[in-house]
Scaffold this active site. Structure first.
Site, PDB file in Angstrom:
ATOM      1  N   ARG A 305       0.835  -1.211   0.000  1.00 47.20           N
ATOM      2  CA  ARG A 305       0.000   0.000   0.000  1.00 47.20           C
ATOM      3  C   ARG A 305       0.869   1.261   0.000  1.00 47.20           C
ATOM      4  O   ARG A 305       0.522   2.265  -0.620  1.00 47.20           O
ATOM      5  CB  ARG A 305      -0.982   0.013   1.172  1.00 47.20           C
ATOM      6  CG  ARG A 305      -2.001   1.135   1.098  1.00 47.20           C
ATOM      7  CD  ARG A 305      -3.117   0.997   2.118  1.00 47.20           C
ATOM      8  NE  ARG A 305      -4.162   0.104   1.695  1.00 47.20           N
ATOM      9  CZ  ARG A 305      -5.227   0.470   0.972  1.00 47.20           C
ATOM     10  NH1 ARG A 305      -5.398   1.734   0.602  1.00 47.20           N
ATOM     11  NH2 ARG A 305      -6.136  -0.409   0.622  1.00 47.20           N
ATOM     12  N   GLU A 752      -9.799   5.795   7.232  1.00 45.39           N
ATOM     13  CA  GLU A 752      -8.359   6.071   7.249  1.00 45.39           C
ATOM     14  C   GLU A 752      -7.920   7.342   6.522  1.00 45.39           C
ATOM     15  O   GLU A 752      -7.012   8.029   7.003  1.00 45.39           O
ATOM     16  CB  GLU A 752      -7.599   4.883   6.636  1.00 45.39           C
ATOM     17  CG  GLU A 752      -7.759   3.581   7.381  1.00 45.39           C
ATOM     18  CD  GLU A 752      -7.270   2.414   6.541  1.00 45.39           C
ATOM     19  OE1 GLU A 752      -7.986   2.013   5.602  1.00 45.39           O
ATOM     20  OE2 GLU A 752      -6.173   1.914   6.805  1.00 45.39           O
TER      21      GLU A 752
HETATM   22  N1  MTE Z   1     -12.539   5.011  14.505  1.00 45.11           N
HETATM   23  C1  MTE Z   1     -12.614   4.700  15.810  1.00 45.11           C
HETATM   24  N2  MTE Z   1     -13.380   5.459  16.618  1.00 45.11           N
HETATM   25  N3  MTE Z   1     -11.912   3.647  16.339  1.00 45.11           N
HETATM   26  C2  MTE Z   1     -11.100   2.863  15.551  1.00 45.11           C
HETATM   27  O1  MTE Z   1     -10.491   1.908  16.043  1.00 45.11           O
HETATM   28  N4  MTE Z   1     -10.195   2.466  13.287  1.00 45.11           N
HETATM   29  C3  MTE Z   1      -9.874   3.062  11.992  1.00 45.11           C
HETATM   30  C4  MTE Z   1     -11.105   3.732  11.393  1.00 45.11           C
HETATM   31  N5  MTE Z   1     -11.739   4.582  12.359  1.00 45.11           N
HETATM   32  C5  MTE Z   1     -10.991   3.181  14.155  1.00 45.11           C
HETATM   33  C6  MTE Z   1     -11.772   4.259  13.678  1.00 45.11           C
HETATM   34  C7  MTE Z   1      -9.335   2.121  11.018  1.00 45.11           C
HETATM   35  S1  MTE Z   1      -7.696   1.726  11.067  1.00 45.11           S
HETATM   36  C8  MTE Z   1     -10.112   1.587  10.031  1.00 45.11           C
HETATM   37  S2  MTE Z   1      -9.466   0.588   8.841  1.00 45.11           S
HETATM   38  C9  MTE Z   1     -11.555   1.856   9.959  1.00 45.11           C
HETATM   39  O2  MTE Z   1     -12.008   2.700  11.005  1.00 45.11           O
HETATM   40  C10 MTE Z   1     -12.304   0.538  10.021  1.00 45.11           C
HETATM   41  O3  MTE Z   1     -13.666   0.696  10.041  1.00 45.11           O
HETATM   42  P1  MTE Z   1     -14.539   0.987   8.732  1.00 45.11           P
HETATM   43  O4  MTE Z   1     -13.990   0.120   7.642  1.00 45.11           O
HETATM   44  O5  MTE Z   1     -15.891   0.625   9.144  1.00 45.11           O
HETATM   45  O6  MTE Z   1     -14.363   2.435   8.420  1.00 45.11           O
HETATM   46  N1  HPA Z   2      -5.626  -2.454   4.333  1.00 36.07           N
HETATM   47  C1  HPA Z   2      -5.849  -2.836   5.602  1.00 36.07           C
HETATM   48  N2  HPA Z   2      -5.737  -4.065   6.013  1.00 36.07           N
HETATM   49  C2  HPA Z   2      -5.381  -4.986   5.143  1.00 36.07           C
HETATM   50  C3  HPA Z   2      -5.124  -4.660   3.805  1.00 36.07           C
HETATM   51  C4  HPA Z   2      -5.264  -3.327   3.380  1.00 36.07           C
HETATM   52  O1  HPA Z   2      -5.056  -2.967   2.216  1.00 36.07           O
HETATM   53  N3  HPA Z   2      -4.770  -5.788   3.183  1.00 36.07           N
HETATM   54  C5  HPA Z   2      -4.807  -6.751   4.125  1.00 36.07           C
HETATM   55  N4  HPA Z   2      -5.185  -6.278   5.300  1.00 36.07           N
HETATM   56 MO1  MOS Z   3      -7.313  -0.194   9.460  1.00 36.93          MO
HETATM   57  S1  MOS Z   3      -5.278   0.027   9.576  1.00 36.93           S
HETATM   58  O1  MOS Z   3      -7.154  -0.937   7.880  1.00 36.93           O
HETATM   59  O2  MOS Z   3      -7.500  -1.510  10.520  1.00 36.93           O
END
Ligand code: MTE
Ligand code: HPA
Ligand code: MOS
Length: 805
Positions: A305, A752
């Site tokens: 990534r 993210e």
């Molecule tokens: N928001 C909160 N409040 N707590 C979390 O742990 N994790 C982040 C983001 N926002 C997180 C967060 C990360 S690393 C990811 S990948 C996404 O939420 C995952 O959830 P989603 O795919 O439903 O957005």
């Molecule tokens: N993002 C987050 N988590 C993951 C990914 C990615 O692209 N690939 C495998 N695990």
């Molecule tokens: Mo988020 S780093 O893809 O859990």
């Protein structure tokens, strides 16, 4: 519509249940993990005789007690507990099981261990010297970099050092294992990936997957730290529970959690860039080196990534990016919000700043002429994906105006000439974050939707709730489809016996994947209900099943059309409302009706009763896979992502010339999230992600001893942002974008991408430093994070040389 998080009210009242809030069972036991304090050593002798004599201690287990003492999310290369050799300080060696957590913690210190130290590798530089790598380097390349670099009017070379970042979730790694009848086991874990947790536990104990159920109700934050690394702790609790036939709980202290678990991978990247006199980039040659720590974990995927984000928002006609994942003797690093993205983007943004400094131009002008655009074919990435629904230009121009960039630039230039105590910097950066797992098979999900007899709903998907509001978004999608208030649905705890073979809730794709699956399942039910409602129009009310079914005097209403079978969540849906219609029936405000028969409205819950009495199925399951992901890992080419979430941020910082302290005076963010399901939740994600990123690039500093044992393992020594660190003026706005046809309901993932906008604060720091007289030629080489000390080193390098002599 912007309803609050579905459990906001129980969170604030302290009623929400996290794993460690589960009532303690009367025979429950507690585990503490004895871990290594050496970076790299053979275990010569380990003796638990004294431990076992301590009050309350019930048992000690080691890696030898597992059926299979090996796990790993991409490669199975990591022991659950080290047996003969440790490879990092913080690596688990033994499980101390006791009747209370305090007893286990006290007893653990009675362990006697003797090591034979081996030479450790403690840095990326050392790893490169010893060629200590997880896998061979990978390359993604387009065009003819070497030739174009030679032809370029100007070239610059440099590097960027990026440190790690602790997740600092408020809830530590935690699991409770309940042994059940006939050799089965139920795990309650704080995990972003219940399916993998189930599989790791089953493999570790030598059980078939169907003897293990993993439940995740919610996490007190995950941020990527519980994507892979929750699983080994679940396996530890499960081992003790199976051996002792008693429930066993493991909940790490904050200190132990920080010491043992992996962080954001540190990177040290090198670049060479060729450009013309306007700052237009002609060729770019980047080498990314990451510190994986001792085991692979997700680091190879994170590197991928990073390689796919080293362009950020800029079209680079000739580009080569090489990624090398180094194996060191640090805790095994892992996913963290943004995955590899922030490390690629930081490199690209530093390059832009360095070019602007060299050409004595405003960095914003250099950014603008390099943005991806639909003009002149400057719209494909170095991995060959077309950048569709490109709003970068709009974002940058709108934000430039909203933030008053040009005027403030002039003020800052003047301020920096006159002020002897502070120095200011300003920077506007962008993000273009690819949404999808780059590993194709992970882009799948499934959902179960149940309508109960009274018209209330339960939804179950593979998504896990970690505060981000995925459940609220899914519930909102499902209920609006049925014309119901969100409170009509509950999203149930994630369980592997309801939703199997799921992916981690990660890559910001939780709502995209699970929301789409839930919507598809809902529409299957909706189609049946619509057909039934249509038929009911022709039947006098006194002949309906609710009046007659018990009597059996009327024929049952039969549906004639086949069940819906669809993978596209936008198929059949009206784009404006996002809602699909079948048999012209409308679902609104708790009523179901045909627009031509408004006198025959049926209340939703009454229709449900009719459906039940006519034996029409009221639950359904759907599967969803993201279409069109065609990225070839061998060639490094193809469509890696379904679409891009984009954004821009403008930050102004002030540096104290005497202490190096960084203050963010103002940040303006403009974010493209397509058409959000829940505006306020998304703004919450943007705000939180930015602040979390701000901590990473400014104050959060990991200190290790010479064995790689983390010394900054508590909030007293590891400085995460608090309320005073929030930009003094902080404005978050969403761009209007109704054109993301690729994703469910035209939304864009939010979790993210905004973290990467915190880099605007870091480039604002480098921008401020670049005003100093001793940086008129070179560009400041400050690392991430720009802590007060690191800033002061740049401000007064001579003093530091003197002091360090
Ligand atoms: N928001 C909160 N409040 N707590 C979390 O742990 N994790 C982040 C983001 N926002 C997180 C967060 C990360 S690393 C990811 S990948 C996404 O939420 C995952 O959830 P989603 O795919 O439903 O957005
Ligand atoms: N993002 C987050 N988590 C993951 C990914 C990615 O692209 N690939 C495998 N695990
Ligand atoms: Mo988020 S780093 O893809 O859990």
């Amino acid at each position: 519509m912007s309803l609050p998080h579905d459990y906001a009210h129980t969170h604030v009242c302290g009623e929400s249940e996290f794993v460690d809030d589960r009532p303690i069972m009367k025979n429950e036991l507690f585990v503490d993990v004895f871990f290594s304090t050496r970076a790299h050593a053979l275990i010569k002798r380990v003796d638990f005789t004294e431990v076992l004599k301590q009050p309350g201690v019930v048992a000690v287990f080691t890696g030898h007690d597992f059926a299979h003492n090996m796990w790993g999310t991409i490669f199975k290369d990591q022991p659950l507990l080290a047996t003969d050799k440790v490879q990092y300080a913080g690596e688990g060696i033994a499980l101390i099981v006791a009747t209370s957590i305090e007893a286990a913690q006290r007893a653990k210190h009675k362990t006697i261990i003797e090591y034979t130290d081996l030479a450790p590798i403690m840095s990326i530089q050392e790893a490169r010297k010893h060629e200590s790598f997880i896998i061979p380097a990978r390359t993604i390349e387009r065009g003819n970099v070497d030739e174009e670099m030679k032809k370029a009017p100007h070239t610059l070379e440099g590097n960027i050092v990026i440190q790690g970042h602790d997740h600092f979730y408020l809830e530590s790694q935690v699991s409770i294992a309940y042994p059940l009848e006939d050799g089965q086991i139920e795990i309650h874990s704080s995990s972003q990936h219940p399916t993998e947790t189930q599989h790791v536990v089953a493999h570790a104990l030598g059980l078939p997957d169907n003897d293990v159920v993993c439940q995740v109700k919610r996490m007190g934050g995950g941020f990527g730290g519980k994507e892979s690394q929750a699983a080994p702790f679940a396996a530890m609790a499960a081992l003790c529970a199976m051996k002792l036939k008693r429930p066993v709980r493991i909940c790490l202290t904050k200190d132990d959690d920080m010491i043992m678990t992996g962080k954001r991978n540190p990177f040290e990247n090198e670049y060479k860039v060729g450009f013309d006199e306007h700052g237009k980039i002609l060729a770019m040659d980047i080498k990314l080196f990451s510190d994986a720590g001792a085991y692979a974990d997700l680091s190879t995927s994170i590197m991928e990534r990073a390689m796919l984000h080293s362009d950020n928002s800029y079209f680079i006609p000739h580009m080569r990016v090489v990624g090398q994942v180094c194996k060191t003797n640090h805790h095994s690093h892992t996913a963290f919000r943004g995955f590899g993205g922030p490390k690629g983007v930081a490199t690209a943004e530093k390059i832009i700043e360095a070019i602007a400094h060299y050409l004595k131009k405003d960095p914003l002008d250099v950014r603008k002429i390099n943005l991806y655009s639909d003009v002149d074919g400057r719209n494909t990435t170095h991995y060959g994906q077309l950048v569709e629904n490109n709003v970068l230009d709009r974002l940058v121009n709108e934000l430039e105006n909203k933030s008053d960039y040009r005027k403030r630039r002039q003020e800052i230039t003047k301020f920096n000439k006159e002020n002897k105590d502070f120095i200011r910097g300003l920077s506007l950066t962008t993000v273009k974050f690819g949404i999808s797992f780059t590993t194709r098979f992970l882009n799948q999900g499934n959902a179960l939707v149940i309508v109960h007899n009274d018209g209330s709903l339960q939804i179950a998907t593979g998504a896990t709730e970690m505060g981000q509001g995925v459940n609220a978004r899914i519930a909102e999608m499902v209920t609006t489809e049925l014309g119901l208030p969100r409170t009509a649905a509950r999203v149930m705890p994630t369980r592997t016996d309801k939703n199997a073979n799921t992916s981690p809730t990660a890559a910001s794709s939780g709502t995209d994947i699970n929301g789409a699956a839930a919507l598809l399942a809902t529409r299957k039910i909706k189609k049946r209900l619509s057909e039934l409602a249509l038929k009911l129009l022709d039947i006098p009310k006194d002949k309906w099943a609710s009046k007659t079914a018990g009597l059996g005097t009327q024929p049952e209403v039969m549906l004639d059309t086949p069940n819906l079978d669809e993978n596209d969540p936008n198929a059949g849906a009206e784009w404006e409302s996002g809602v699909a219609k079948y048999f012209e029936m409308e679902f609104q405000d708790g009523w179901v009706f045909h627009p031509k028969h408004l006198d025959k409205k049926i209340e939703f819950k009454y229709l449900i009763l009719e459906a039940y009495l006519n034996r029409v199925s009221l639950s359904d399951y759907a599967f969803y896979k993201i279409p069109g992901i065609e990225f070839n890992k061998m060639t490094g080419q193809g469509d890696a992502f379904l679409y891009f979430t984009q954004g821009a941020a403008c930050s102004e910082v002030s540096l104290d010339r005497h202490t190096g302290e960084v203050k963010v005076l103002r940040t303006d963010i403009l974010m493209d999230l397509g058409r959000p399901v829940n505006h306020d939740l998304d703004v919450g994600q943007v705000t939180g992600a930015f602040i979390q990123g701000l901590g990473w690039v400014t104050t959060e500093n990991l200190f290790y001893n010479d064995q790689g044992l983390l010394l900054s393992h508590a909030p007293s020594t590891y400085k995460i942002p608090n309320v005073q660190d929030i930009p003094r003026t902080f404005k978050v706005e969403l761009l209007e974008n109704d054109e993301n046809y690729a994703n469910v309901r035209g939304t864009k993932a939010v979790g993210e991408p905004p973290l990467l906008l915190a880099l605007s604060a870091w480039t604002a720091v480098t921008n401020a430093l670049s005003y100093l007289p001793h940086f008129q030629v070179d560009y400041p080489g400050i690392r991430i994070p720009a802590t007060s000390e690191n800033v002061l080193r740049e401000i007064m390098p001579e003093k530091f040389k003197e002091w360090e002599r």
